[in-house]
Design an enzyme around this catalytic site. Structure first.
Site, PDB file in Angstrom:
ATOM      1  NE  ARG A 199      -3.711   0.159   2.673  1.00 28.18           N
ATOM      2  CZ  ARG A 199      -4.507   0.225   3.746  1.00 28.18           C
ATOM      3  NH1 ARG A 199      -4.511   1.293   4.498  1.00 28.18           N
ATOM      4  NH2 ARG A 199      -5.281  -0.779   4.059  1.00 28.18           N
ATOM      5  NE  ARG A 232     -12.690   4.225   7.096  1.00 32.97           N
ATOM      6  CZ  ARG A 232     -12.772   3.231   6.184  1.00 32.97           C
ATOM      7  NH1 ARG A 232     -11.906   2.238   6.189  1.00 32.97           N
ATOM      8  NH2 ARG A 232     -13.732   3.248   5.314  1.00 32.97           N
ATOM      9  CB  THR A 283      -3.677  -1.913  14.133  1.00 29.87           C
ATOM     10  OG1 THR A 283      -4.987  -1.719  14.672  1.00 29.87           O
ATOM     11  CG2 THR A 283      -2.723  -2.149  15.283  1.00 29.87           C
ATOM     12  N   GLY A 284      -5.037   0.935  13.613  1.00 29.17           N
ATOM     13  CA  GLY A 284      -5.701   2.079  14.223  1.00 29.17           C
ATOM     14  C   GLY A 284      -5.940   1.883  15.712  1.00 29.17           C
ATOM     15  CG  ASP A 295     -12.036  -1.602   5.202  1.00 27.89           C
ATOM     16  OD1 ASP A 295     -12.428  -0.448   4.966  1.00 27.89           O
ATOM     17  OD2 ASP A 295     -10.885  -1.878   5.574  1.00 27.89           O
ATOM     18  CD1 TRP A 348     -13.078   2.548  11.397  1.00 30.07           C
ATOM     19  CD2 TRP A 348     -14.374   0.753  11.726  1.00 30.07           C
ATOM     20  NE1 TRP A 348     -12.347   1.619  12.094  1.00 30.07           N
ATOM     21  CE2 TRP A 348     -13.122   0.516  12.311  1.00 30.07           C
ATOM     22  CE3 TRP A 348     -15.351  -0.244  11.822  1.00 30.07           C
ATOM     23  CZ2 TRP A 348     -12.808  -0.672  12.974  1.00 30.07           C
ATOM     24  CZ3 TRP A 348     -15.057  -1.431  12.475  1.00 30.07           C
ATOM     25  CH2 TRP A 348     -13.792  -1.642  13.046  1.00 30.07           C
TER      26      TRP A 348
HETATM   27  C1  GLC Z   1      -8.685  -2.075   8.815  1.00 28.27           C
HETATM   28  C2  GLC Z   1      -8.567  -0.905   7.867  1.00 28.27           C
HETATM   29  C3  GLC Z   1      -9.448   0.232   8.309  1.00 28.27           C
HETATM   30  C4  GLC Z   1     -10.849  -0.231   8.565  1.00 28.27           C
HETATM   31  C5  GLC Z   1     -10.873  -1.409   9.513  1.00 28.27           C
HETATM   32  C6  GLC Z   1     -12.251  -2.001   9.693  1.00 28.27           C
HETATM   33  O1  GLC Z   1      -8.122  -1.754  10.035  1.00 28.27           O
HETATM   34  O2  GLC Z   1      -7.223  -0.465   7.786  1.00 28.27           O
HETATM   35  O3  GLC Z   1      -9.463   1.244   7.350  1.00 28.27           O
HETATM   36  O4  GLC Z   1     -11.591   0.822   9.082  1.00 28.27           O
HETATM   37  O5  GLC Z   1     -10.032  -2.415   9.013  1.00 28.27           O
HETATM   38  O6  GLC Z   1     -12.717  -2.613   8.559  1.00 28.27           O
END
Ligand code: GLC
Length: 799
Positions: free
Chosen positions: A351, A357, A707-708, A491, A489
């Site tokens: 990537r 986001r 990771t977020g 995916d 959010w």
């Molecule tokens: C992954 C993706 C993020 C998304 C999440 C939930 O962490 O990077 O963009 O929001 O999955 O699907």
């Protein structure tokens, strides 16, 4: 079972048993040169991009090899081992090993047959090459003659996948040379700079502090066929064959010999990078005195990182919490901030940019530590906003504001990016991020800064935010909530282009509330009126359509069917709508209590709360893409760790300190330190998800580091549990902590001022401050106006 411990004094994680259940990694470097290293020295390096700047090879999803290998050989009898336990892997009964991962450096120490070694790996601050320093000590009573071999396996092409798959090309474009204590490796050396899309490049692997005795530039010649990294032919033979690469796999292998009297220590250095020979010579020259040079550089790195972390340090009764907030979660936030989702042992680097986001969320994790650094990235992401207000799904590393194609021109856009439609949520993440930046820094003028849009036009930050709201308002669907477009959010959920997501609706509502505070500052009466009217409509629509007895539903598909309704046979309870109903302020007090209670009852596991339950199995719909995953996995009902941060935050906002902290404990890597055999990945880094109780491997976590989760858990803890809630004019302090915490302290920098905060909790409260004292004076309420702060401040908070 544990494999190590936190050394908070030194801000290091110490791995005492190298046979960890997965490679436990650390990150070195900065945006210009990155390196990942495991506790067994496995890993790879790249210049800027993991996809297009790959220098060192790594076999993903395999045996954690190759890596930055240093082999040691006893010349007396030919026995050899490695400075990291692997790749030679001597029996642990005879081989002692300790790995210390620190802030952007790693040391791996070993002791075998009376030879102590310490390999230190780092990228010097601000430099674009890496250093491996070996310190060897003879702890025996006799003289020792040792062979030392360094091995680096170069890629044949800067492009990761070319190196892996296009062998009919990449095997024939590289050569290696031996010159003055180093191997130089060339790619496309006959072309000047760039030819037909290929780029000329030079790498080097050099030695300082000792003289090279033999060398090798050809992988197969160094290792020998069928030997693997554990038994290289050169080590079996005691020397390299001085063979160079021409049309095969290149490597850098350098061998020296040293003699050590009893008790004697020697330091030898290897350096590696993508540099022209002249620069390589300069770099190696700068390490003539290996010890002094590397001691200084290490001290510089430690000062830099510990300096940043010093802006927010806590001292609470919970050591695991302290270790995460003070060091590891914070360092992980910087790591995700820099490398987004590009380079780890799970992300191979394909990537080539910043997911909108993801990155706008990641920024939030470092705001309390380095608002200036955050600001630069906010600017970049605002310049990734299309003039219609939407976010570009991916802001590439070579982003060219004002000139980017958009998803409206699918042919142009899809040439570069595979996601070619807008998401409903992307631009809405800007609101909390910009607000937190301004609140943290006090830089309200940022609202007036002019920033280009991605494709054309420019506007102030204030205008950018207005357009983000317009984008949602221009895409309203049947129930008066924002249309789902390509996704929210999650995916893996497609409600249909005209479907409606409660998550996005909560986001939009919250965005309007945040925007209102900016409008007040600007006396923008007209827009305030507009926001008030629209927010009220949205609020009513959400309440009319989305509350279902004791929970908020997940959304409404474009055919009108609800997702996440209580009566649904599967996926009838979803986590994010509950936490976000609280965060956004849409839920009434009663709804908030009920939604959080249902969450605890129906979603909680010993490892955190599931994303949804029960997972999709027999009742998927067209848009429930998560059915592709096994039950209890990823978006199909795993404990999706990012969402835990929002849950912690929501519980804390409600004043439920005990539960907020319980959720922290369940999902915190540090709390799994003694159950590392269950969690598998690093006990100091969050992963993307943990398998839920539906899996036979409940508690196992995956997709480490990038990771977020890093940022949402950080925000959940800092703003939620610790109650640090800055706004445009100052700082509210309103902790929600476990009721058995009697007191705790926070040392933090706020707008350049120092705050020494002591929180007392005499009555065992779990939420809410009663009194705040600033420099000996009791304030009205629990809010410290920024202009009342001195350079140094004593703050007392009574809960
Ligand atoms: C992954 C993706 C993020 C998304 C999440 C939930 O962490 O990077 O963009 O929001 O999955 O699907």
């Amino acid at each position: 079972m544990n494999y190590g411990y936190f050394d908070e004094q030194r801000k290091e994680y110490v791995i005492t048993n190298p046979a960890t259940p997965a490679p436990w990694a650390n990150y070195l470097g900065d945006p210009n040169y990155g390196a990942i290293i495991s506790n067994n020295a496995g890993g790879y390096s790249f210049v800027k991009s993991g996809a297009n700047g790959r220098i060192l090879r790594y076999r993903f999803n395999d045996c954690d090899d190759p890596g930055r290998y240093i082999y040691i050989r006893d010349c007396a009898d030919g026995d050899f081992w490695s400075a990291s336990w692997q790749p030679v892997g001597k029996p642990l009964s005879e081989y002692k090993s300790e790995c210390r991962h620190g802030t952007a450096y790693t040391t791996i120490s070993a002791e075998y047959r009376g030879i102590a070694s310490e390999a230190l790996y780092y990228v010097p601050q601000g430099k674009t090459y890496e250093v491996w320093k070996l310190k060897v000590t003879n702890t025996t009573e006799e003289n020792k003659k040792l062979g030392i071999f360094g091995y680096a396996e170069f890629t044949t092409d800067n492009n990761y996948s070319q190196d892996q798959v296009n062998l009919q090309y990449t095997q024939f474009i590289t050569r290696t040379y031996y010159r003055d204590n180093r191997i130089d490796m060339t790619i496309n050396e006959r072309c000047r700079e760039e030819y037909n899309g290929s780029k000329r490049a030079n790498r080097f692997f050099g030695m300082a502090g000792a003289d090279v005795v033999s060398y090798c530039g050809d992988k197969e010649n160094f290792l020998g066929l069928y030997n693997g990294y554990g038994k290289p032919q050169a080590l079996q033979d005691g020397k390299c064959n001085n063979v160079l690469n021409y049309n095969a796999n290149p490597c850098g292998a350098l061998h020296t010999e040293i003699e050590l009297a009893p008790g004697e220590t020697r330091e030898i250095l290897f350096a590696l990078g993508q540099k022209e020979p002249e620069e390589a010579i300069e770099i190696l020259d700068s390490y003539k005195d290996v010890k002094t040079a590397t001691d200084n550089e290490l001290a510089q790195l430690i000062n830099y990182w510990h300096g940043k972390l010093a802006n927010f340090q806590i001292d609470t009764p919970d050591a695991n919490f302290n270790a995460m907030i003070n060091t590891w979660n914070a360092f992980q936030c910087f790591t995700t901030f820099v490398w987004s989702r590009a380079a780890s042992f799970s992300y191979c680097g394909e990537r080539n940019g910043y997911g909108f986001r993801d990155t706008v969320q990641d920024i939030q994790g470092i705001l309390h530590l380095d608002p200036e650094m955050a600001k630069k990235q906010i600017r970049l992401m605002l310049s990734g906003q299309v003039h219609n207000g939407a976010g570009l799904p991916l802001v590439t590393y070579d982003h060219n504001p004002g000139h980017e194609a958009t998803p409206e021109e699918p042919e142009e856009y899809a040439k570069r990016i595979d996601h070619n439609t807008y998401r409903a949520d992307d631009a809405l993440w800007l609101f909390p991020t910009v607000k937190k930046y301004i609140a943290e820094s006090g830089d309200i003028d940022f609202l007036d800064e002019v920033i280009p849009f991605a494709n054309k036009d420019e506007g102030t930050v204030y205008e950018h935010l207005k357009r983000a709201i317009s984008f949602s308002m221009n895409h309203m669907a049947a129930h008066g909530m924002p249309a789902g477009l390509s996704a929210d959010w999650n995916d893996c959920i497609k409600m249909g282009a005209q479907g409606e997501s409660t998550f996005v609706s909560f986001q939009l509502y919250w965005a309007m509330k945040i925007m209102r505070t900016f409008c007040e500052h600007k006396n923008d009466e007209l827009y305030i009126k507009y926001l008030d009217t629209e927010a009220e409509k949205l609020y009513n629509n959400i309440h009319a359509n989305c509350w279902d007895e004791d929970r908020f539903i997940r959304g409404i598909r474009d055919n009108g069917i609800k997702v996440g309704a209580k009566a649904d046979p599967e996926a009838n309870m979803w986590l994010n709508p509950q936490s976000w109903s609280v965060i956004s302020g849409v839920a009434t007090k009663e709804q908030a209590e009920a939604a959080l209670e249902s969450t605890w009852r129906e979603l909680n596991t010993p490892y955190g709360a599931k994303l949804l339950s029960p997972s999709y199995n027999n009742h998927p719909f067209d848009g429930s893409v998560m059915i592709l995953f096994n039950g209890g996995t990823k978006e199909n009902g795993a404990i999706f760790s990012q969402s835990q941060g929002w849950l912690i935050f929501a519980e804390a906002l409600m004043g439920h300190g005990n539960r907020a902290f319980e959720y922290f404990k369940e999902t915190s890597p540090s709390y799994m330190n003694d159950k590392a055999e269950i969690r598998k990945i690093e006990p100091y880094a969050h992963g993307q998800f943990t398998e839920s109780t539906e899996s036979p491997f409940a508690g196992r976590s995956h997709v480490h580091w990038l990771t977020g989760t890093a940022s949402t858990v950080m925000v959940g803890c800092v703003e939620g549990i610790l109650g640090m809630r800055p706004d445009l004019n100052g700082l509210e302090i309103n902790p929600s902590v476990p009721s058995d915490w009697k007191e705790f302290g926070i040392e933090r920098t706020f707008r350049g001022k120092k705050l020494h905060i002591k929180v007392e909790n005499p009555n065992g409260s779990q939420g809410g401050a009663r009194e705040v004292w600033l420099n000996g004076e009791k304030l009205e309420g629990i809010y410290i106006p920024a202009n009342a702060m001195l350079d140094e401040n004593d703050v007392k908070v009574i809960m």
